[in-house]
Scaffold this motif. Sequence first.
Motif, mmCIF file in Angstrom:
data_model
loop_
_atom_site.group_PDB
_atom_site.id
_atom_site.type_symbol
_atom_site.label_atom_id
_atom_site.label_comp_id
_atom_site.label_asym_id
_atom_site.label_seq_id
_atom_site.Cartn_x
_atom_site.Cartn_y
_atom_site.Cartn_z
ATOM 1 N N SER B 36 59.958 88.219 -23.980
ATOM 2 C CA SER B 36 58.942 87.221 -23.676
ATOM 3 C C SER B 36 59.566 86.057 -22.911
ATOM 4 O O SER B 36 60.623 85.553 -23.289
ATOM 5 N N GLY B 37 58.926 85.659 -21.827
ATOM 6 C CA GLY B 37 59.441 84.534 -21.054
ATOM 7 C C GLY B 37 60.456 84.923 -19.996
ATOM 8 O O GLY B 37 60.980 84.067 -19.288
ATOM 9 N N LYS B 40 58.206 88.391 -16.293
ATOM 10 C CA LYS B 40 57.492 89.598 -15.873
ATOM 11 C C LYS B 40 56.127 89.275 -15.269
ATOM 12 O O LYS B 40 55.791 89.740 -14.184
ATOM 13 N N SER B 41 55.359 88.476 -16.006
ATOM 14 C CA SER B 41 54.021 88.136 -15.498
ATOM 15 C C SER B 41 54.128 87.349 -14.190
ATOM 16 O O SER B 41 53.342 87.554 -13.263
ATOM 17 N N THR B 42 55.101 86.456 -14.144
ATOM 18 C CA THR B 42 55.266 85.654 -12.938
ATOM 19 C C THR B 42 55.561 86.545 -11.738
ATOM 20 O O THR B 42 55.016 86.336 -10.642
ATOM 21 N N GLU B 161 50.850 93.980 -19.103
ATOM 22 C CA GLU B 161 50.643 94.033 -20.557
ATOM 23 C C GLU B 161 49.185 94.243 -20.912
ATOM 24 O O GLU B 161 48.601 93.482 -21.684
HETATM 25 N N1 LIG Z 1 52.067 78.044 -14.610
HETATM 26 C C1 LIG Z 1 53.236 77.818 -15.261
HETATM 27 N N2 LIG Z 1 53.703 76.563 -15.389
HETATM 28 C C2 LIG Z 1 54.862 76.318 -16.024
HETATM 29 N N3 LIG Z 1 55.642 77.270 -16.571
HETATM 30 C C3 LIG Z 1 55.218 78.539 -16.498
HETATM 31 C C4 LIG Z 1 53.999 78.882 -15.834
HETATM 32 N N4 LIG Z 1 53.843 80.224 -15.905
HETATM 33 C C5 LIG Z 1 54.916 80.679 -16.578
HETATM 34 N N5 LIG Z 1 55.743 79.688 -16.929
HETATM 35 C C6 LIG Z 1 57.030 79.837 -17.635
HETATM 36 O O1 LIG Z 1 57.789 80.797 -16.963
HETATM 37 C C7 LIG Z 1 58.487 81.617 -17.860
HETATM 38 C C8 LIG Z 1 58.177 83.060 -17.602
HETATM 39 O O2 LIG Z 1 56.827 83.304 -17.913
HETATM 40 P P1 LIG Z 1 56.166 84.727 -17.758
HETATM 41 O O3 LIG Z 1 54.757 84.603 -18.172
HETATM 42 O O4 LIG Z 1 56.429 85.271 -16.412
HETATM 43 O O5 LIG Z 1 56.982 85.583 -18.832
HETATM 44 P P2 LIG Z 1 56.718 87.041 -19.343
HETATM 45 O O6 LIG Z 1 57.976 87.787 -19.110
HETATM 46 O O7 LIG Z 1 55.493 87.596 -18.738
HETATM 47 O O8 LIG Z 1 56.530 86.841 -20.898
HETATM 48 P P3 LIG Z 1 55.549 87.593 -21.924
HETATM 49 O O9 LIG Z 1 56.242 88.854 -22.302
HETATM 50 O O10 LIG Z 1 55.464 86.659 -23.083
HETATM 51 O O11 LIG Z 1 54.248 87.810 -21.259
HETATM 52 C C9 LIG Z 1 58.112 81.153 -19.254
HETATM 53 O O12 LIG Z 1 59.133 80.327 -19.741
HETATM 54 C C10 LIG Z 1 56.837 80.364 -19.038
HETATM 55 O O13 LIG Z 1 56.755 79.319 -19.960
#
Ligand SMILES: Nc1ncnc2c1ncn2[C@@H]1O[C@H](COP(=O)(O)OP(=O)(O)OP(=O)(O)O)[C@@H](O)[C@H]1O
Lengths: 224, 244
Positions: B36-37, B40-42, B161
């Motif tokens: 998590s974090g 991936k989503s980004t 996801e």
């Molecule tokens: N719009 C935003 N503004 C500020 N920080 C963000 C934003 N979107 C994501 N983040 C930060 O960027 C990091 C990566 O987020 P992301 O959602 O890409 O992770 P992830 O791998 O998809 O996690 P998860 O498995 O929980 O979905 C995290 O620390 C999140 O807090």
Amino acid sequence: MMRYTSFTSYDFILLAQGLGVSLALFLATTLIGLFVGTMWAIIRFYRVPVLTQFITFFAELLKNSPVLVQLFLVFFGLPALAKINITPVEAAVITLSGNTAAFIYVIAVSAIESIGRDQIESARVFGLSRWQVLRHVIAPQAVAFAIGPLTGLLVNQLQVTSLISVIGVVDLTKIGNILNLRTLKPFIVWTVVGGLYYVTAKLIAYGGARLEQRLRAHTAWKGL
Amino acid sequence: MISVRGVRKSFGSATVLDGIDLEVHRGEVVSILGSSGSGKSTLVRCINGLEKLDGGRITVDDFDVSHPKQLAEARKRSATVFQLFNLYPHMTAVQNVTLAPIQVLKQSRTQAESAARALLDSVGLGARADAYPAQLSGGQRQRVGICRALAMKPSYLLLDEITSALDPEMTAEVLSILARLAKTGTTMVFVTHEIEFARTISSRIVFLDKGQLVVDLPTGQFFAPDGGMSKPRIAQFLSKMRKD
Ligand SMILES: Nc1ncnc2c1ncn2[C@@H]1O[C@H](COP(=O)(O)OP(=O)(O)OP(=O)(O)O)[C@@H](O)[C@H]1O
Ligand SMILES: [Mg+2]
């Protein structure tokens, strides 16, 4: 000469005329206000630089100063400044439309902002333009959201129209004034006039509630 | 081909993507794993143009997502299924599915509707086609979300996801649809925590850690003791996920 202090059947016609003038002004300024306020909200949705800031500032001015002062400014101030003639009805239309637009702008902006970002993002990702998103995703939901606050606003704006009697527009309140001076029966006159406003306001509220029901009845998403 | 080259993305002072390189070719199923974090989503949001890049370049079939004109073309080629479905609540299932085909692909309403009903039917929602999202279960909503993406006849399917908001039974419903899509050669970028499932459908697995792409290996090698598992970070991640 004896003062003619009893009511006549002609007074009903006067009252009806006054009510007609009030209603016509109310409808006209509501339509103009709806159009202008919605345009302002759309400009803000597109984040048009400068214009958006200007509109927000202007709407704030309109919302935070007395309508009566705005009316005097338009009726007495504008002619003095721009050397133009403005009739009482024109001044009334300009002022009330602007005032209604400012409040409709606020309602429209919060209605647009009530729509979840995620839906808008998914529509954008599927390739819809900003306009298509506004038209197909935001507008239908925003209208359903706005109809309640809008009804409240319009009920209030109907009452506000009574202010225009002070610059000489012969609306329902002005007729009340005339009848009052002639008959010297203020309690009866103002009860009748107030009652007419009351009934009209109730009709507006009823219409708004019906419209809201209709807008939501053919969709099952009211629970959301 | 989706091509991600040296992509960087920060939110404020936090670097979320730190020089990502990735290629996804037609016919591949690439799963993206990571805690998590990890970003991936980004990464997915950068590919579909929801986030501006701070560096690097992403192209979808040679259309650069950082150019507004080309982004429109790129978006016609990929379709996203979202974690929280993101359906339009004021539209029925069919209307959700047909909106973009009608507005963006300029299909006729009848054409789009019959295609949408066929798609909904194929995921077992034929009888629920005229229901609103609020009247559907989570699993049903996500199946509508998948149909909405498929209706665009995308070259690439981006899935972030898509089962993590669903209970196990609904997850199984949705995953079985993906397994079928994978068999028919649909190209997918699949962000998931469903490791075992990823293992069965993926051609490649990519592991993200703190915004960096740690490994990019064919599925078999990823799970081999001398492959991905030889990296402590990945072994640790996998053992933790399996325990959960
Ligand atoms: N719009 C935003 N503004 C500020 N920080 C963000 C934003 N979107 C994501 N983040 C930060 O960027 C990091 C990566 O987020 P992301 O959602 O890409 O992770 P992830 O791998 O998809 O996690 P998860 O498995 O929980 O979905 C995290 O620390 C999140 O807090
Ligand atoms: Mg995520």
